[in-house]
Design a protein around this motif. Structure first.
Motif, PDB file in Angstrom:
ATOM      1  N   ALA A 148       0.823  -1.210   0.000  1.00 46.44           N
ATOM      2  CA  ALA A 148       0.000   0.000   0.000  1.00 46.44           C
ATOM      3  C   ALA A 148       0.860   1.264   0.000  1.00 46.44           C
ATOM      4  N   ALA A 149       1.965   1.261   0.739  1.00 46.82           N
ATOM      5  CA  ALA A 149       2.843   2.444   0.782  1.00 46.82           C
ATOM      6  C   ALA A 149       3.478   2.708  -0.576  1.00 46.82           C
ATOM      7  N   CYS A 150       3.728   1.663  -1.341  1.00 44.46           N
ATOM      8  CA  CYS A 150       4.272   1.810  -2.695  1.00 44.46           C
ATOM      9  C   CYS A 150       3.218   2.420  -3.619  1.00 44.46           C
ATOM     10  N   VAL A 151       2.018   1.889  -3.558  1.00 42.76           N
ATOM     11  CA  VAL A 151       0.919   2.405  -4.383  1.00 42.76           C
ATOM     12  C   VAL A 151       0.674   3.874  -4.062  1.00 42.76           C
ATOM     13  N   GLU A 152       0.681   4.216  -2.797  1.00 36.83           N
ATOM     14  CA  GLU A 152       0.464   5.603  -2.372  1.00 36.83           C
ATOM     15  C   GLU A 152       1.519   6.532  -2.976  1.00 36.83           C
ATOM     16  N   ARG A 153       2.768   6.107  -2.948  1.00 32.79           N
ATOM     17  CA  ARG A 153       3.845   6.933  -3.515  1.00 32.79           C
ATOM     18  C   ARG A 153       3.743   7.029  -5.036  1.00 32.79           C
ATOM     19  N   CYS A 154       3.322   5.950  -5.681  1.00 35.19           N
ATOM     20  CA  CYS A 154       3.124   5.988  -7.135  1.00 35.19           C
ATOM     21  C   CYS A 154       2.016   6.973  -7.500  1.00 35.19           C
ATOM     22  N   ARG A 155       0.926   6.950  -6.752  1.00 37.70           N
ATOM     23  CA  ARG A 155      -0.186   7.869  -7.034  1.00 37.70           C
ATOM     24  C   ARG A 155       0.207   9.326  -6.806  1.00 37.70           C
ATOM     25  N   ALA A 156       1.088   9.572  -5.844  1.00 38.70           N
ATOM     26  CA  ALA A 156       1.505  10.942  -5.518  1.00 38.70           C
ATOM     27  C   ALA A 156       2.565  11.482  -6.470  1.00 38.70           C
ATOM     28  N   ALA A 157       3.208  10.606  -7.227  1.00 39.13           N
ATOM     29  CA  ALA A 157       4.324  11.004  -8.080  1.00 39.13           C
ATOM     30  C   ALA A 157       3.849  11.689  -9.363  1.00 39.13           C
ATOM     31  N   ASP A 158       4.713  12.535  -9.895  1.00 39.04           N
ATOM     32  CA  ASP A 158       4.467  13.140 -11.208  1.00 39.04           C
ATOM     33  C   ASP A 158       4.793  12.162 -12.327  1.00 39.04           C
ATOM     34  N   LEU A 159       5.695  11.204 -12.039  1.00 42.29           N
ATOM     35  CA  LEU A 159       6.123  10.228 -13.032  1.00 42.29           C
ATOM     36  C   LEU A 159       6.607   8.984 -12.300  1.00 42.29           C
ATOM     37  N   ILE A 160       6.262   7.801 -12.844  1.00 43.55           N
ATOM     38  CA  ILE A 160       6.717   6.530 -12.298  1.00 43.55           C
ATOM     39  C   ILE A 160       7.763   5.965 -13.254  1.00 43.55           C
ATOM     40  N   LEU A 161       8.937   5.630 -12.722  1.00 39.79           N
ATOM     41  CA  LEU A 161       9.977   4.962 -13.499  1.00 39.79           C
ATOM     42  C   LEU A 161      10.030   3.505 -13.058  1.00 39.79           C
ATOM     43  N   HIS A 162      10.044   2.584 -14.019  1.00 41.42           N
ATOM     44  CA  HIS A 162      10.153   1.154 -13.699  1.00 41.42           C
ATOM     45  C   HIS A 162      11.298   0.576 -14.520  1.00 41.42           C
ATOM     46  N   ALA A 163      12.276  -0.028 -13.823  1.00 39.89           N
ATOM     47  CA  ALA A 163      13.484  -0.538 -14.469  1.00 39.89           C
ATOM     48  C   ALA A 163      13.396  -2.018 -14.832  1.00 39.89           C
ATOM     49  N   GLY A 164      12.210  -2.489 -15.170  1.00 44.39           N
ATOM     50  CA  GLY A 164      12.060  -3.820 -15.742  1.00 44.39           C
ATOM     51  C   GLY A 164      11.809  -4.941 -14.762  1.00 44.39           C
ATOM     52  N   ASP A 165      11.451  -6.082 -15.323  1.00 50.64           N
ATOM     53  CA  ASP A 165      10.991  -7.277 -14.628  1.00 50.64           C
ATOM     54  C   ASP A 165       9.647  -7.038 -13.949  1.00 50.64           C
ATOM     55  N   PHE A 166       8.699  -6.537 -14.763  1.00 51.53           N
ATOM     56  CA  PHE A 166       7.294  -6.516 -14.357  1.00 51.53           C
ATOM     57  C   PHE A 166       6.850  -7.976 -14.242  1.00 51.53           C
ATOM     58  N   MET A 167       7.118  -8.727 -15.243  1.00 54.71           N
ATOM     59  CA  MET A 167       6.813 -10.101 -15.545  1.00 54.71           C
ATOM     60  C   MET A 167       5.653 -10.165 -16.537  1.00 54.71           C
ATOM     61  N   ARG A 168       4.517  -9.567 -16.181  1.00 55.95           N
ATOM     62  CA  ARG A 168       3.334  -9.613 -17.033  1.00 55.95           C
ATOM     63  C   ARG A 168       2.843  -8.201 -17.344  1.00 55.95           C
ATOM     64  N   GLU A 169       2.220  -8.042 -18.509  1.00 60.01           N
ATOM     65  CA  GLU A 169       1.733  -6.735 -18.961  1.00 60.01           C
ATOM     66  C   GLU A 169       0.729  -6.100 -18.003  1.00 60.01           C
ATOM     67  N   GLU A 170      -0.080  -6.901 -17.340  1.00 53.98           N
ATOM     68  CA  GLU A 170      -1.102  -6.304 -16.476  1.00 53.98           C
ATOM     69  C   GLU A 170      -0.497  -5.508 -15.323  1.00 53.98           C
ATOM     70  N   ILE A 171       0.738  -5.776 -14.983  1.00 55.35           N
ATOM     71  CA  ILE A 171       1.389  -5.007 -13.913  1.00 55.35           C
ATOM     72  C   ILE A 171       1.751  -3.618 -14.435  1.00 55.35           C
ATOM     73  N   LEU A 172       2.200  -3.532 -15.668  1.00 52.42           N
ATOM     74  CA  LEU A 172       2.407  -2.220 -16.289  1.00 52.42           C
ATOM     75  C   LEU A 172       1.087  -1.459 -16.329  1.00 52.42           C
ATOM     76  N   PHE A 173       0.016  -2.134 -16.724  1.00 59.45           N
ATOM     77  CA  PHE A 173      -1.293  -1.477 -16.792  1.00 59.45           C
ATOM     78  C   PHE A 173      -1.744  -1.007 -15.410  1.00 59.45           C
ATOM     79  N   GLU A 174      -1.489  -1.810 -14.376  1.00 50.80           N
ATOM     80  CA  GLU A 174      -1.835  -1.394 -13.015  1.00 50.80           C
ATOM     81  C   GLU A 174      -1.081  -0.113 -12.649  1.00 50.80           C
ATOM     82  N   LEU A 175       0.210  -0.083 -12.921  1.00 50.24           N
ATOM     83  CA  LEU A 175       0.994   1.126 -12.617  1.00 50.24           C
ATOM     84  C   LEU A 175       0.480   2.322 -13.402  1.00 50.24           C
TER      85      LEU A 175
END
Length: 164
Positions: free
Chosen positions: A20-47
């Protein structure tokens, strides 16, 4: 500008979810950077449901992610700040110097793969390496982590966030 920085989410896997603390910080951010190994596309869509995402693919990402996301990129941010991104920055020995040579126009490199948080700076040039660790699969790291970055006055400052 506030950045939420993630890598190595490795989802879905069992009942694993972003803390939950990660999700909260993602929602508060102006931009989310992800350096790979989502594993599945739906995780990118969630972000993407939390905010704008800029990402690279990792070594365990499914074919669609590998097709749609680059292996490396440079993100141009306000004030001329340039952050390079790749999943695997190679062996620790000589990494800082090697990545400065590989990304000579960048101020910093965000990477993942090892699941081990790291923040290192070259005192001569100010070039920074930042690995946020993993919010979901810590492996040898002592805690689940992510990062934040603050971009201001032509510079970026990184901070490691412990999630548990």
């Amino acid at each position: 500008m506030l950045l939420a920085i993630l890598s190595d989410t490795h989802m879905p896997k069992g009942d694993r979810a972003l803390p939950a603390a990660c999700v909260e910080r993602c929602r508060a951010a102006d931009l989310i950077l992800h350096a790979g190994d989502f594993m599945r596309e739906e995780i990118l869509f969630e972000l993407q449901s939390y905010g704008e995402v800029v990402a690279v693919h990792g070594n365990v990402d499914e074919a669609g992610l590998r097709r749609d996301l680059p292996a490396e990129r440079i993100v141009e941010l306000p004030g001329g700040v340039r952050i390079a991104m790749t999943h695997d920055a190679g062996p620790g020995q000589g990494r800082l110097e090697r990545m400065q040579r590989r990304f000579p126009t960048a101020h910093a490199l965000v990477f993942g793969h090892s699941h081990m948080p790291l923040h290192a700076t070259d005192p001569a040039t100010g070039f920074q390496l930042f690995n946020p660790g993993s919010p979901t699969e810590r492996r040898r790291a002592p805690r689940h982590t992510m990062g934040i970055g603050r971009v201001a006055d032509g510079a970026v400052a990184f901070e490691l966030i412990t999630l548990d």
